[in-house]
Design an enzyme around this catalytic site. Sequence first.
Site, PDB file in Angstrom:
ATOM      1  CG  ASP A  34       0.847  -0.326   7.056  1.00  0.00           C
ATOM      2  OD1 ASP A  34       0.403   0.804   6.773  1.00  0.00           O
ATOM      3  OD2 ASP A  34       1.995  -0.521   7.490  1.00  0.00           O
ATOM      4  NE  ARG A  39       0.876   1.593   4.191  1.00  0.00           N
ATOM      5  CZ  ARG A  39       2.177   1.838   4.117  1.00  0.00           C
ATOM      6  NH1 ARG A  39       2.754   2.039   2.957  1.00  0.00           N
ATOM      7  NH2 ARG A  39       2.909   1.901   5.208  1.00  0.00           N
ATOM      8  CE1 TYR A  49       5.117   5.841  14.043  1.00  0.00           C
ATOM      9  CE2 TYR A  49       5.681   4.479  15.942  1.00  0.00           C
ATOM     10  CZ  TYR A  49       4.770   4.878  14.986  1.00  0.00           C
ATOM     11  OH  TYR A  49       3.506   4.338  14.975  1.00  0.00           O
ATOM     12  N   GLY A 108      10.948  -3.945   3.414  1.00  0.00           N
ATOM     13  CA  GLY A 108      11.522  -2.814   4.139  1.00  0.00           C
ATOM     14  C   GLY A 108      11.539  -1.536   3.325  1.00  0.00           C
ATOM     15  N   GLY A 155       8.939   0.545   2.843  1.00  0.00           N
ATOM     16  CA  GLY A 155       7.894   1.486   3.223  1.00  0.00           C
ATOM     17  C   GLY A 155       6.575   1.271   2.501  1.00  0.00           C
ATOM     18  CG  ASP A 215      -1.049   5.755  12.155  1.00  0.00           C
ATOM     19  OD1 ASP A 215      -0.347   6.700  12.580  1.00  0.00           O
ATOM     20  OD2 ASP A 215      -0.581   4.624  11.904  1.00  0.00           O
ATOM     21  CD  GLU A 232       2.335   9.473   5.781  1.00  0.00           C
ATOM     22  OE1 GLU A 232       2.200   8.380   6.359  1.00  0.00           O
ATOM     23  OE2 GLU A 232       2.076   9.650   4.575  1.00  0.00           O
ATOM     24  CG  HIS A 233       4.032  10.969  11.382  1.00  0.00           C
ATOM     25  ND1 HIS A 233       4.575  10.086  12.290  1.00  0.00           N
ATOM     26  CD2 HIS A 233       4.954  11.098  10.404  1.00  0.00           C
ATOM     27  CE1 HIS A 233       5.772   9.713  11.877  1.00  0.00           C
ATOM     28  NE2 HIS A 233       6.021  10.293  10.720  1.00  0.00           N
ATOM     29  CB  SER A 287       2.799  -2.076   4.108  1.00  0.00           C
ATOM     30  OG  SER A 287       2.505  -2.558   5.396  1.00  0.00           O
TER      31      SER A 287
HETATM   32  P1  ADP Z   1       7.831  -2.835   5.104  1.00  0.00           P
HETATM   33  O1  ADP Z   1       6.574  -3.353   5.712  1.00  0.00           O
HETATM   34  O2  ADP Z   1       7.819  -1.358   4.909  1.00  0.00           O
HETATM   35  O3  ADP Z   1       8.215  -3.543   3.844  1.00  0.00           O
HETATM   36  P2  ADP Z   1       8.926  -3.909   7.529  1.00  0.00           P
HETATM   37  O4  ADP Z   1      10.236  -3.776   8.182  1.00  0.00           O
HETATM   38  O5  ADP Z   1       7.714  -3.547   8.311  1.00  0.00           O
HETATM   39  O6  ADP Z   1       8.997  -3.095   6.164  1.00  0.00           O
HETATM   40  O7  ADP Z   1       8.718  -5.402   7.072  1.00  0.00           O
HETATM   41  C1  ADP Z   1       9.729  -6.065   6.343  1.00  0.00           C
HETATM   42  C2  ADP Z   1       9.970  -7.429   6.957  1.00  0.00           C
HETATM   43  O8  ADP Z   1       8.827  -8.280   6.730  1.00  0.00           O
HETATM   44  C3  ADP Z   1      11.116  -8.172   6.311  1.00  0.00           C
HETATM   45  O9  ADP Z   1      12.351  -7.813   6.909  1.00  0.00           O
HETATM   46  C4  ADP Z   1      10.751  -9.615   6.593  1.00  0.00           C
HETATM   47  O10 ADP Z   1      11.068  -9.977   7.913  1.00  0.00           O
HETATM   48  C5  ADP Z   1       9.236  -9.599   6.474  1.00  0.00           C
HETATM   49  N1  ADP Z   1       8.792  -9.956   5.113  1.00  0.00           N
HETATM   50  C6  ADP Z   1       8.007  -9.222   4.319  1.00  0.00           C
HETATM   51  N2  ADP Z   1       7.785  -9.841   3.137  1.00  0.00           N
HETATM   52  C7  ADP Z   1       8.458 -11.008   3.176  1.00  0.00           C
HETATM   53  C8  ADP Z   1       8.651 -12.096   2.264  1.00  0.00           C
HETATM   54  N3  ADP Z   1       8.102 -12.085   1.059  1.00  0.00           N
HETATM   55  N4  ADP Z   1       9.429 -13.131   2.662  1.00  0.00           N
HETATM   56  C9  ADP Z   1       9.973 -13.129   3.878  1.00  0.00           C
HETATM   57  N5  ADP Z   1       9.843 -12.133   4.787  1.00  0.00           N
HETATM   58  C10 ADP Z   1       9.108 -11.093   4.446  1.00  0.00           C
HETATM   59 MG    MG Z   2       5.853  -2.890   7.667  1.00  0.00          MG
END
Ligand code: ADP
Ligand code: MG
Length: 391
Positions: free
Chosen positions: A182, A28, A232, A132, A134, A37, A34-35, A136
Amino acid sequence: MQPQQPIRQLFQQHYGRLPQWVAVAPGRVNLIGEHVDYCGGFVLPMAIERFTSIAAAPAPADRCAGPARARLWSTALQRTVEIQLSATAAPVPTAAADGWANYVRGVVAGFSARGVCVPAFDAVIDSTVPLGGGLSSSAALEVATATLLAAMTGHAIAPLELARLCQQAEHEYAGVPCGIMDQCASTLCQEDHLLLLDCRSLETKQVPFTRPDVVVLITNSNVRHEHSCGAYAERRAECERAAALLGVESLRAVTLEQVEAARASLGAVGYRCARHVVTEIARTVAAAAALQNNNWSALGPLMAASHASLRDDYKVSCLELDLLVELACAQPGVIGSRLTGGGFGGGPVTLVEAARAAAAAAAIALGYRLQTGRECTLFTTRPVGGARLEP
Ligand code: ADP
Ligand code: MG
């Protein structure tokens, strides 16, 4: 961006048989709001054309004796992990090699807490949502998992309840105290709509994205400033302090006049934070109304004011984000642009006419490279529907 190989094929290669279920959930982006929620405000996200897919089948008979376990293979990490499916299975440390599977463990725990037993299964997970980044990927993984488990166990869960289950998984199993935006976006969004979500009542409204000739350009600055995590928590605490001083449960309940009247007692930082939250909530409601009324010319100024407020009052922007927004706003065909996500990294969300999106993206990338020596990542999307089970 499509998965390199269809998920069913990946499953077959990995496990030597066909999957029985395929669940898909999108990432998403938040257009505005923003900020706010965690202050009970309004947010306006949409689901994007980036997805996490899970293909699964019951475990072979020889693995069905004893305590139930699931085998998970994620293409993103090229690693198989085995997790316990018992009601008491605890999360492992986040930094562990199988720490990522906590998101799945947490969703399994949510089903167990509702009295639903998850039988042994094998799964392949593939995602076009950058991890990672952003956008989600975490909620997409949770929501895809929950959609899969609902089908697998025959236990239907209402969409909002499913979003809450996933949020709880992220809180308790990944240790991330996220809001509900999210998971709601990945679950409830509809094609060609944004989702106006009231974070206080959890009421939602589908807001039509009425212009077929407009796309959403998502840019990643590829920078992440160190202080983002601490900031944050600090901003959140500042908002709680301001709300307590104003005698309300959350800043959602106050007007700008009340904030102005309490300026001296709030202190400089509390005043700026409260002003951001109160004005941002108003801008989000105004943006939803503008979209509803097909009044697109109102969106640019609202997005610009949102960015300025995040930069000057909430102080969560950075030079790279300000530059990317400035570059975007200078391009022909751009309707509006602002930083999206927590700040200190990530990048802007930009509304741009589809016919001019490629030229705008190229000009932004060039300007960013010339001025920072860095590469940014860009792609366009339209609003898509939330999680689904593939036939
Ligand atoms: P964002 O949600 O912004 O991408 P987050 O840090 O909240 O960042 O989430 C990322 C984490 O979610 C990854 O480091 C991993 O642990 C987990 N993750 C997300 N998608 C996958 C995937 N396809 N396979 C394995 N782990 C995943
Ligand atoms: Mg996340």
